[in-house]
Design a protein around this motif. Structure first.
Motif, PDB file in Angstrom:
ATOM      1  N   GLN A 149      15.771  -3.783 -13.159  1.00 29.74           N
ATOM      2  CA  GLN A 149      16.924  -3.027 -13.360  1.00 29.74           C
ATOM      3  C   GLN A 149      18.229  -3.866 -13.272  1.00 29.74           C
ATOM      4  OE1 GLN A 149      18.127  -0.066 -10.371  1.00 29.74           O
ATOM      5  NE2 GLN A 149      19.321   0.892 -11.809  1.00 29.74           N
ATOM      6  N   GLY A 150      18.803  -4.044 -14.587  1.00 35.67           N
ATOM      7  CA  GLY A 150      19.995  -5.136 -14.786  1.00 35.67           C
ATOM      8  C   GLY A 150      19.740  -6.551 -14.754  1.00 35.67           C
ATOM      9  N   GLN A 151      18.330  -6.751 -14.683  1.00 33.05           N
ATOM     10  CA  GLN A 151      17.987  -8.227 -14.757  1.00 33.05           C
ATOM     11  C   GLN A 151      16.702  -8.251 -15.780  1.00 33.05           C
ATOM     12  OE1 GLN A 151      19.165 -10.822 -12.950  1.00 33.05           O
ATOM     13  NE2 GLN A 151      20.585  -9.347 -11.917  1.00 33.05           N
ATOM     14  N   PRO A 152      17.080  -8.225 -17.171  1.00 34.57           N
ATOM     15  CA  PRO A 152      15.986  -8.297 -18.096  1.00 34.57           C
ATOM     16  C   PRO A 152      15.314  -9.880 -18.149  1.00 34.57           C
ATOM     17  CG  PRO A 152      18.270  -8.447 -19.148  1.00 34.57           C
ATOM     18  CD  PRO A 152      18.277  -8.166 -17.483  1.00 34.57           C
ATOM     19  N   GLN A 153      15.765 -10.665 -17.590  1.00 37.73           N
ATOM     20  CA  GLN A 153      15.068 -12.054 -17.460  1.00 37.73           C
ATOM     21  C   GLN A 153      13.754 -12.057 -16.595  1.00 37.73           C
ATOM     22  OE1 GLN A 153      18.095 -11.377 -16.201  1.00 37.73           O
ATOM     23  NE2 GLN A 153      18.501 -12.227 -14.124  1.00 37.73           N
ATOM     24  N   LEU A 154      13.838 -10.847 -15.793  1.00 34.72           N
ATOM     25  CA  LEU A 154      12.775 -10.682 -14.814  1.00 34.72           C
ATOM     26  C   LEU A 154      11.624 -10.095 -15.179  1.00 34.72           C
ATOM     27  CD1 LEU A 154      14.512 -10.253 -11.519  1.00 34.72           C
ATOM     28  CD2 LEU A 154      13.524 -12.149 -12.434  1.00 34.72           C
ATOM     29  N   LEU A 155      11.748  -9.656 -16.889  1.00 37.57           N
ATOM     30  CA  LEU A 155      10.624  -8.881 -17.511  1.00 37.57           C
ATOM     31  C   LEU A 155       9.222  -9.369 -17.206  1.00 37.57           C
ATOM     32  CD1 LEU A 155      12.307  -7.192 -20.264  1.00 37.57           C
ATOM     33  CD2 LEU A 155      11.203  -5.743 -18.388  1.00 37.57           C
ATOM     34  N   GLY A 156       9.323 -10.841 -17.537  1.00 37.13           N
ATOM     35  CA  GLY A 156       8.296 -11.669 -17.650  1.00 37.13           C
ATOM     36  C   GLY A 156       7.412 -11.423 -16.248  1.00 37.13           C
ATOM     37  N   ARG A 157       8.177 -11.723 -15.302  1.00 41.80           N
ATOM     38  CA  ARG A 157       7.675 -11.620 -13.939  1.00 41.80           C
ATOM     39  C   ARG A 157       7.077 -10.198 -13.602  1.00 41.80           C
ATOM     40  NH1 ARG A 157       8.888 -13.249  -8.319  1.00 41.80           N
ATOM     41  NH2 ARG A 157       7.174 -12.531  -7.122  1.00 41.80           N
ATOM     42  N   ALA A 158       7.571  -9.201 -14.204  1.00 43.00           N
ATOM     43  CA  ALA A 158       7.206  -7.788 -13.857  1.00 43.00           C
ATOM     44  C   ALA A 158       5.840  -7.675 -14.773  1.00 43.00           C
ATOM     45  CB  ALA A 158       7.903  -6.740 -14.357  1.00 43.00           C
ATOM     46  N   ALA A 159       5.789  -8.231 -16.059  1.00 44.49           N
ATOM     47  CA  ALA A 159       4.677  -8.015 -16.735  1.00 44.49           C
ATOM     48  C   ALA A 159       3.595  -8.606 -16.040  1.00 44.49           C
ATOM     49  CB  ALA A 159       4.804  -8.537 -18.112  1.00 44.49           C
ATOM     50  N   PHE A 160       3.779 -10.011 -15.571  1.00 47.99           N
ATOM     51  CA  PHE A 160       2.694 -10.588 -15.104  1.00 47.99           C
ATOM     52  C   PHE A 160       2.061  -9.851 -13.852  1.00 47.99           C
ATOM     53  CE2 PHE A 160       1.278 -13.448 -11.733  1.00 47.99           C
ATOM     54  CZ  PHE A 160       0.108 -13.953 -12.271  1.00 47.99           C
ATOM     55  N   VAL A 161       3.019  -9.190 -12.935  1.00 46.62           N
ATOM     56  CA  VAL A 161       2.335  -8.362 -11.848  1.00 46.62           C
ATOM     57  C   VAL A 161       1.534  -7.317 -12.377  1.00 46.62           C
ATOM     58  CG1 VAL A 161       3.187  -6.794 -10.013  1.00 46.62           C
ATOM     59  CG2 VAL A 161       4.467  -9.103 -10.297  1.00 46.62           C
ATOM     60  N   MET A 162       2.177  -6.591 -13.508  1.00 48.72           N
ATOM     61  CA  MET A 162       1.227  -5.414 -13.858  1.00 48.72           C
ATOM     62  C   MET A 162      -0.075  -5.846 -14.485  1.00 48.72           C
ATOM     63  SD  MET A 162       3.874  -2.839 -15.419  1.00 48.72           S
ATOM     64  CE  MET A 162       4.633  -3.817 -16.776  1.00 48.72           C
ATOM     65  N   ALA A 163      -0.025  -7.145 -15.185  1.00 44.02           N
ATOM     66  CA  ALA A 163      -1.316  -7.390 -15.718  1.00 44.02           C
ATOM     67  C   ALA A 163      -2.345  -8.098 -14.891  1.00 44.02           C
ATOM     68  CB  ALA A 163      -0.934  -8.537 -16.761  1.00 44.02           C
ATOM     69  N   ALA A 164      -1.856  -8.712 -13.911  1.00 41.90           N
ATOM     70  CA  ALA A 164      -2.696  -9.221 -12.862  1.00 41.90           C
ATOM     71  C   ALA A 164      -3.220  -8.385 -11.822  1.00 41.90           C
ATOM     72  CB  ALA A 164      -1.846 -10.459 -12.155  1.00 41.90           C
ATOM     73  N   GLY A 165      -2.758  -7.200 -11.578  1.00 44.54           N
ATOM     74  CA  GLY A 165      -3.122  -6.451 -10.615  1.00 44.54           C
ATOM     75  C   GLY A 165      -4.507  -5.525 -11.018  1.00 44.54           C
ATOM     76  N   SER A 166      -5.248  -5.335  -9.997  1.00 48.04           N
ATOM     77  CA  SER A 166      -6.781  -4.726 -10.516  1.00 48.04           C
ATOM     78  C   SER A 166      -6.524  -3.400 -10.894  1.00 48.04           C
ATOM     79  CB  SER A 166      -7.575  -4.618  -9.246  1.00 48.04           C
ATOM     80  OG  SER A 166      -7.031  -4.080  -8.233  1.00 48.04           O
ATOM     81  N   HIS A 167      -5.114  -2.637 -10.686  1.00 51.76           N
ATOM     82  CA  HIS A 167      -4.913  -1.321 -11.083  1.00 51.76           C
ATOM     83  C   HIS A 167      -3.631  -1.295 -11.630  1.00 51.76           C
ATOM     84  CE1 HIS A 167      -7.867   0.470  -8.274  1.00 51.76           C
ATOM     85  NE2 HIS A 167      -7.782  -0.433  -7.379  1.00 51.76           N
ATOM     86  N   GLY A 168      -3.428  -2.506 -12.656  1.00 55.31           N
ATOM     87  CA  GLY A 168      -2.015  -2.454 -13.165  1.00 55.31           C
ATOM     88  C   GLY A 168      -2.167  -2.105 -14.686  1.00 55.31           C
ATOM     89  N   ARG A 169      -1.353  -2.674 -15.495  1.00 57.87           N
ATOM     90  CA  ARG A 169      -1.378  -2.177 -16.888  1.00 57.87           C
ATOM     91  C   ARG A 169      -1.038  -3.443 -17.710  1.00 57.87           C
ATOM     92  NH1 ARG A 169      -0.121   3.254 -17.761  1.00 57.87           N
ATOM     93  NH2 ARG A 169       0.902   4.259 -15.681  1.00 57.87           N
ATOM     94  N   PHE A 170      -1.329  -3.670 -18.816  1.00 59.88           N
ATOM     95  CA  PHE A 170      -1.342  -4.848 -19.950  1.00 59.88           C
ATOM     96  C   PHE A 170      -0.690  -4.197 -21.083  1.00 59.88           C
ATOM     97  CE2 PHE A 170      -2.309  -7.302 -23.392  1.00 59.88           C
ATOM     98  CZ  PHE A 170      -2.069  -8.739 -22.846  1.00 59.88           C
ATOM     99  N   PHE A 171       0.273  -5.016 -21.573  1.00 61.14           N
ATOM    100  CA  PHE A 171       1.224  -4.663 -22.776  1.00 61.14           C
ATOM    101  C   PHE A 171       1.166  -5.987 -23.477  1.00 61.14           C
ATOM    102  CE2 PHE A 171       3.058  -2.238 -19.358  1.00 61.14           C
ATOM    103  CZ  PHE A 171       3.198  -0.747 -19.941  1.00 61.14           C
ATOM    104  N   PHE A 172       1.041  -5.590 -25.000  1.00 66.27           N
ATOM    105  CA  PHE A 172       0.799  -6.829 -25.965  1.00 66.27           C
ATOM    106  C   PHE A 172       2.217  -7.288 -26.336  1.00 66.27           C
ATOM    107  CE2 PHE A 172      -3.199  -4.804 -26.534  1.00 66.27           C
ATOM    108  CZ  PHE A 172      -3.835  -6.123 -26.832  1.00 66.27           C
ATOM    109  N   ALA A 173       3.427  -6.682 -26.336  1.00 64.27           N
ATOM    110  CA  ALA A 173       4.586  -7.210 -26.581  1.00 64.27           C
ATOM    111  C   ALA A 173       5.611  -6.780 -25.580  1.00 64.27           C
ATOM    112  CB  ALA A 173       5.142  -6.203 -27.903  1.00 64.27           C
ATOM    113  N   ARG A 174       6.467  -7.726 -25.453  1.00 65.90           N
ATOM    114  CA  ARG A 174       7.584  -7.675 -24.528  1.00 65.90           C
ATOM    115  C   ARG A 174       8.337  -6.527 -24.538  1.00 65.90           C
ATOM    116  NH1 ARG A 174      10.763 -11.664 -21.337  1.00 65.90           N
ATOM    117  NH2 ARG A 174      12.945 -10.755 -21.281  1.00 65.90           N
ATOM    118  N   SER A 175       8.697  -6.009 -25.755  1.00 64.94           N
ATOM    119  CA  SER A 175       9.438  -4.658 -25.908  1.00 64.94           C
ATOM    120  C   SER A 175       8.576  -3.691 -25.306  1.00 64.94           C
ATOM    121  CB  SER A 175       9.635  -4.545 -27.651  1.00 64.94           C
ATOM    122  OG  SER A 175       8.444  -4.409 -28.270  1.00 64.94           O
TER     123      SER A 175
END
Length: 258
Positions: free
Chosen positions: A223-249
């Motif tokens: 929230q208010g920190q779009p530069q942290l999207l990469g970190r958030a995407a990694f957390v979701m993708a790495a989690g055994s119950h997470g999610r994976f997205f093909f595009a940053r958008s």
């Protein structure tokens, strides 16, 4: 006051003026060293500290001198100085920490761990030494022992966020996701705006299968920190119950961080 205000040039001038009239003033030499370090000129403080160190045993001066020698590329001299300081009694505990840190930088992890263990034999209640030992064990992948040491540190100092954060990270690797989440929540109770800790909380929640809570934590991170999207995407993708997205958008849209 100048040092606390990070007015390093002013602090340097004050210390220099004192040393002009008293070249062996301990406090002025320490002040000068910290002022020079703040200006990335720590090597210039080596000579004044050496003058003080020659006058007698002084753990604080010797430890700082050892650190500056290492920082100036004189690693063997710096480690030798720190070993001499560690051997003296009564012990000056920060010297154990500094020596262990320098040894770890040099890849000598076994000796670094042994140094901290030696300090703990002299001061078994030291939370700082337990924290350093836990970090070194984490770095050497001795996760079970790291968890045990850091749990003891937490029990001794339950309000220390540095201990809780390190414990939480180790507990994730140890598979204790509930314990990790609890540690991170205790940090966030003290520092609710700590986004890095909130991201680690999300990791532990994903591993517990609490996907909704984990994703809510990540929305707070970005929230208010779009530069942290990469970190958030990694957390979701790495989690055994997470999610994976093909595009940053797509990540941004899902987390409401467009």
């Amino acid at each position: 006051m100048a040092l606390r205000a990070q007015q390093f040039a002013q602090a340097e001038q004050i210390a220099t003026n004192i040393l002009k009239s008293s070249r062996t003033d301990r406090h002025a030499a320490l002040l000068l060293a910290h002022a020079l370090m703040g200006q990335k000129r720590g090597d210039e403080a080596i000579a004044p500290l050496e003058r003080i160190a020659r006058r007698g045993e002084d753990g604080e001066v010797e430890t700082l001198l050892g650190a500056l020698l290492c920082g100036a590329g004189r690693v063997s001299d710096g480690i030798a100085q720190l070993r001499r300081t560690v051997a003296r009694r009564p012990p000056y505990l920060p010297s154990f920490q500094e020596l262990a840190g320098q040894l770890a930088k040099a890849g000598e992890y076994d000796e670094a761990i042994g140094t901290i263990e030696g300090g703990l034999r002299l001061a078994p209640d030291s939370v700082d030494l337990k924290l350093d030992l836990g970090r070194l064990l984490h770095e050497t992948n001795d996760i079970a022992r790291a968890a045990s040491v850091l749990t003891a540190a937490r029990d001794a100092a339950p309000g220390r966020p540095d201990v809780l954060n390190q414990l939480g990270r180790v507990l994730i690797l140890h598979g204790d996701y509930a314990g990790a989440a609890e540690a991170f929540r205790r940090v966030l109770a003290m520092y609710p705006d700590d986004r890095s800790t909130r991201a680690y909380l999300a990791t532990s929640l994903f591993e517990r299968g609490e996907r909704d809570a984990a994703e809510a934590a990540l929305r707070a991170v970005t929230q208010g920190q779009p530069q942290l999207l990469g970190r958030a995407a990694f957390v979701m993708a790495a989690g055994s119950h997470g999610r994976f997205f093909f595009a940053r958008s797509d990540v941004a849209k899902f987390l409401g961080a467009e």
